[in-house]
Design a protein around this motif. Structure first.
Motif, short mmCIF file in Angstrom:
data_model
loop_
_atom_site.label_atom_id
_atom_site.label_comp_id
_atom_site.label_asym_id
_atom_site.label_seq_id
_atom_site.Cartn_x
_atom_site.Cartn_y
_atom_site.Cartn_z
N ALA A 18 0.85 -1.26 -0.18
CA ALA A 18 0.01 -0.05 0.03
C ALA A 18 0.85 1.26 0.22
N ARG A 19 0.61 2.19 -1.09
CA ARG A 19 1.61 3.27 -1.15
C ARG A 19 0.58 4.44 -1.36
N GLY A 20 1.02 5.74 -0.75
CA GLY A 20 0.54 6.84 -0.90
C GLY A 20 0.42 7.52 0.32
N PRO A 21 0.07 8.77 0.26
CA PRO A 21 0.06 9.74 1.63
C PRO A 21 -0.90 9.19 2.33
N GLU A 22 -1.89 8.47 2.05
CA GLU A 22 -3.24 8.18 2.75
C GLU A 22 -3.19 6.41 3.01
N ALA A 23 -2.11 6.01 2.67
CA ALA A 23 -1.96 4.56 2.80
C ALA A 23 -2.33 4.02 4.24
N MET A 24 -1.61 4.80 5.33
CA MET A 24 -2.14 4.18 6.66
C MET A 24 -3.37 4.36 7.36
N SER A 25 -3.95 5.67 6.71
CA SER A 25 -5.41 6.24 7.31
C SER A 25 -6.36 5.33 6.55
N PHE A 26 -6.22 4.79 5.20
CA PHE A 26 -6.95 3.91 4.78
C PHE A 26 -7.00 2.64 5.28
N LEU A 27 -5.93 2.08 5.59
CA LEU A 27 -5.88 0.80 6.35
C LEU A 27 -6.26 0.78 7.74
N GLN A 28 -6.13 1.92 8.22
CA GLN A 28 -6.68 2.27 9.64
C GLN A 28 -8.20 2.00 9.58
N GLY A 29 -8.99 1.97 8.63
CA GLY A 29 -10.32 1.95 8.75
C GLY A 29 -10.63 0.69 8.07
N GLN A 30 -9.61 -0.21 7.89
CA GLN A 30 -10.18 -1.59 7.26
C GLN A 30 -9.53 -2.56 8.29
N LEU A 31 -8.59 -2.86 8.90
CA LEU A 31 -8.03 -3.53 9.77
C LEU A 31 -8.09 -3.56 11.08
#
Length: 316
Positions: A18-31
């Motif tokens: 997962a790459r991109g400036p919002e990669a962590m915030s995106f996965l934070q809402g999924q995992l």
């Protein structure tokens, strides 16, 4: 003991990037875990769940750099998990790719008392051993490779090396990854494969006992069901460890009835040298008086197996 290392090629594992400036915030809402605790020197185990709280996949997430995350999971699940997560990206500044071909994943195993697998020590690994992280979930960057400790007593590490490079450990390789699998099963570590994806609610796989769920984070897919199981009552079916009393072949997804009448479903399994099978299975807890039995199964159809202890306590 860190003077000797054995290595096992873990070709069945893959990498979702997962790459991109919002990669962590995106996965934070999924995992299920709190990815704000992730760092370049700290990895996290997390579950990806469906809305019913059932585990689609288990991911070990590492951060190469800000906005650049790797998730290690069975290679067979990477395309499906990537496609499923991609449906929720919308306008988020993140790109998901199956990066499995770019990485070579190796298991490093420290010598254990009573080992009988015949694994060879790696005489060329002294510098690598010295650089390995010394705590579970800690990460070290060794040249172009990334190492994360996944267990201790005996210690095991995952080593991710770019596919164009040789693993820095070098030396002898254990002929079969079953040795790694045997250690994981003895440690009570679940894995989710295609045969068991979406079969088990998070707590059935002991993800709460293994620190893979953050109950104080915000919403994520499946969070409501997982939180309800945590706050409103004890989970009656959990991952437990067994060994058959005779030769037996079992694999993930196999189901049956134990000798005491409890129904079980296999999460992971490995053959021992004597033909018996050591396995992790989800079954009713034996102390639960309301545990459902399977009286229709005859004694001949029931599996003779001995319960083995898990190396960690289960939440009460």
């Amino acid at each position: 003991m860190r003077r000797e290392l054995s290595t096992a090629a873990l070709d069945a594992l893959g990498v979702l990037r997962a790459r991109g400036p919002e990669a962590m915030s995106f996965l934070q809402g999924q995992l299920s875990n709190d990815l704000t605790r992730l760092a370049t020197d700290r990895a996290l185990l997390a579950g990806y769940h469906n809305p019913q709280g059932r585990v689609i996949a288990l991911l070990r997430v590492l951060q190469l750099a800000p906005g650049d995350l790797l998730a290690v999971l069975p290679r067979e699940l990477v395309p499906a998990v990537s496609a499923r997560l991609s449906k929720f990206i919308l306008r988020a500044k993140v790109k998901l790719v199956d990066d499995s071909q770019s990485w070579r994943i190796t298991g490093l195993l420290a010598a254990a008392d009573g080992d009988a697998e015949g694994s060879a020590a790696d005489p060329a690994a002294a510098t690598v051993v010295a650089a390995l992280p010394a705590a579970v979930d800690s990460v070290a960057h060794i040249a172009d490779a990334v190492a994360v400790q996944v267990a201790e007593r005996p210690s095991r590490w995952l080593l991710l090396t770019p596919a164009t490079r040789s693993p820095p450990a070098g030396g002898a390789t254990v002929p079969a990854p079953e040795i790694w699998r045997r250690r994981a099963i003895a440690a009570g570590e679940p894995q989710v494969y295609g045969a068991t994806s979406e079969e088990f609610v998070a707590q059935m796989l002991n993800l709460d006992a293994l620190g893979a769920i953050a109950f104080d984070k915000g919403c994520y897919t499946g969070q409501e069901v997982i939180a309800r199981a945590h706050y409103r009552g004890r989970v009656k079916r959990r991952l437990q460890r067994f060994v058959t009393r005779g030769p037996q072949a079992l694999g993930p997804g196999d189901a049956g009835t134990l000798a005491d009448g409890r129904a079980f479903k296999v999460v992971d399994a490995v053959q021992r040298a004597d033909g018996s099978c050591e396995f992790l299975a989800v079954a009713p807890l034996i102390e639960d008086e309301s545990a459902p039995a399977s009286p229709e199964a005859t004694s001949a159809e029931r599996l003779a197996a001995e319960m083995l202890p898990l190396p960690y306590p289960l939440p009460s």
